[in-house]
Design an enzyme around this catalytic site. Sequence first.
Site, PDB file in Angstrom:
ATOM      1  N   GLY A  81       0.695  -1.258   0.015  1.00 58.24           N
ATOM      2  CA  GLY A  81      -0.151  -0.063  -0.033  1.00 58.24           C
ATOM      3  C   GLY A  81       1.040   1.405   0.061  1.00 58.24           C
ATOM      4  O   GLY A  81       0.992   2.097  -1.184  1.00 58.24           O
ATOM      5  N   ARG A  82       1.419   1.645   1.195  1.00 53.09           N
ATOM      6  CA  ARG A  82       2.302   2.613   1.205  1.00 53.09           C
ATOM      7  C   ARG A  82       3.432   2.736   0.251  1.00 53.09           C
ATOM      8  O   ARG A  82       3.761   3.782  -0.461  1.00 53.09           O
ATOM      9  CB  ARG A  82       3.271   2.653   2.838  1.00 53.09           C
ATOM     10  CG  ARG A  82       3.923   3.749   2.889  1.00 53.09           C
ATOM     11  CD  ARG A  82       5.056   3.441   3.957  1.00 53.09           C
ATOM     12  NE  ARG A  82       4.418   2.798   5.201  1.00 53.09           N
ATOM     13  CZ  ARG A  82       3.971   3.647   5.964  1.00 53.09           C
ATOM     14  NH1 ARG A  82       4.305   4.813   6.269  1.00 53.09           N
ATOM     15  NH2 ARG A  82       3.397   2.846   7.063  1.00 53.09           N
ATOM     16  N   TYR A 104       3.386   9.258  15.270  1.00 50.87           N
ATOM     17  CA  TYR A 104       4.466   8.528  15.076  1.00 50.87           C
ATOM     18  C   TYR A 104       5.925   9.294  15.328  1.00 50.87           C
ATOM     19  O   TYR A 104       6.833   8.250  15.367  1.00 50.87           O
ATOM     20  CB  TYR A 104       4.515   7.681  13.881  1.00 50.87           C
ATOM     21  CG  TYR A 104       3.316   7.111  13.289  1.00 50.87           C
ATOM     22  CD1 TYR A 104       2.941   6.865  12.280  1.00 50.87           C
ATOM     23  CD2 TYR A 104       2.543   6.253  14.238  1.00 50.87           C
ATOM     24  CE1 TYR A 104       1.668   6.434  11.448  1.00 50.87           C
ATOM     25  CE2 TYR A 104       1.318   5.530  13.923  1.00 50.87           C
ATOM     26  CZ  TYR A 104       0.911   5.432  12.361  1.00 50.87           C
ATOM     27  OH  TYR A 104      -0.385   5.093  11.930  1.00 50.87           O
ATOM     28  N   CYS A 160      -5.013  23.987  16.917  1.00 51.51           N
ATOM     29  CA  CYS A 160      -4.900  24.664  18.409  1.00 51.51           C
ATOM     30  C   CYS A 160      -4.186  23.315  19.030  1.00 51.51           C
ATOM     31  O   CYS A 160      -4.873  22.879  20.180  1.00 51.51           O
ATOM     32  CB  CYS A 160      -6.029  24.951  19.094  1.00 51.51           C
ATOM     33  SG  CYS A 160      -6.226  26.680  19.210  1.00 51.51           S
TER      34      CYS A 160
END
Length: 448
Positions: free
Chosen positions: A307-308, A349, A376
């Site tokens: 995928g990645r 991460y 924020c």
Amino acid sequence: MNQLEKAAVLGRNFIDIRGGTLHMDGVSLAEAAAEFGTPLYVISRAVIDARIVEIKREFTERYQNARAAYASKAFLCVAMCGIVDESGLALDVVSGGELYTAMRAGFPAGRIEFHGNNKTPDELALAVSYGVGRVIVDAPGELALIEEALDTAGHDRISTRDYRPKILFRVNPGVETDTHDHISTGHVDSKFGFPADGEELYELIGRAISLDSVDFAGIHFHVGSQLFTNDSHLAATRRALGILKEIKRRYGYDTPELNIGGGFAVRYVRGDEPLPYGCYLAPVMQEVGEYCAANGLMEPIIVIEPGRSVIGEAGVTLYTVGAIRASLSGRRFVAVDGGMTDNIRPALYGAKYEAIIANRAGEPATDIVTVVGKCCESGDRLIEAARLQEPAPGDILAIYSTGAYGYSMASNYNKLPLPAVALAENGNARLIVRRQSYEDMTVRDLPL
């Protein structure tokens, strides 16, 4: 820009500098930002195609017993389904929403693999009604839920009398990986899969083999993401082959498929050296062939789920620079019009990225700043110590390698609209996901 810095940019072979500005697949990223607005995800069709060509060359066309499925959780929209369909790859989905997106795109149901560690009855009913090719069982009780869904299915797209989904069981191989804890999935405390060699696993496999309503197809594992070596894939493959041997001993059944997941690394920053697909897969295929020959097993079809590695380096996120300020300590902050809402990975991460000022990419990168978002949250920092051309309000900042898990993990925190997605191809850019409007964000709200 010095020669080393220029080489680093040009090393991303789909990106170059023309007339002092950054281009992707022949598209000026500054012009794309002006046309479509920011924040904007821009995806390179050329990189996606190149990765798929590599998968075919190094795996599916090199070995007879090989298949690949794109892991859609990395990035999915209707257009991406179309790209995957054209490539001939299968599609890995992990939710009813991902499955529905595939259905909207008209993706062939037989090439869909349905994952998830807690599939709901409604999701399984949707999968059965659509006729998905494979369901990867990940939890106790799920096989029974699939049986119930098959019993009650009445969708006109399939005849349940003729439909037998292939069933795989996800196992936890209990191997360690050299990656972040949040993306390590095959260790002993993982929430995914059945413990390898556990008695419950074999009892469920035996039941699946005996059922007329499903077709037991194999074993699946996934050891983690962003892996720079093949060590954990090989260790998990050895554990899984032992399971295949035990299935043959208990049931006289040659397991047709072994799915070894994905997790292949991509380049985010200088120093990252991801391996080609073949460096992961050739040793696995050799291990499988030798083990099966030595133990009298039929060689299973080996399935991967990248995928990645397909989409990660294909993506760039564009922002407009806003406020620039210094803290009491002297740290310089450059704020952009997005942040953790369109890329949560640095906050979640500690993920690292590199960036460039797209509209002045030909200038020397002499400034060191911290790139922050507009949320924020003090933790809304996209890049620490980014080396950039001296930024100014209105500049277009491009962050590399954001194709995976940017759009798919985006949120409306602080009621920020989700960005648009543009596809760059052969010198042209077009939207494949429109920008979310304020009205889109409130259309489901009900009055008091």
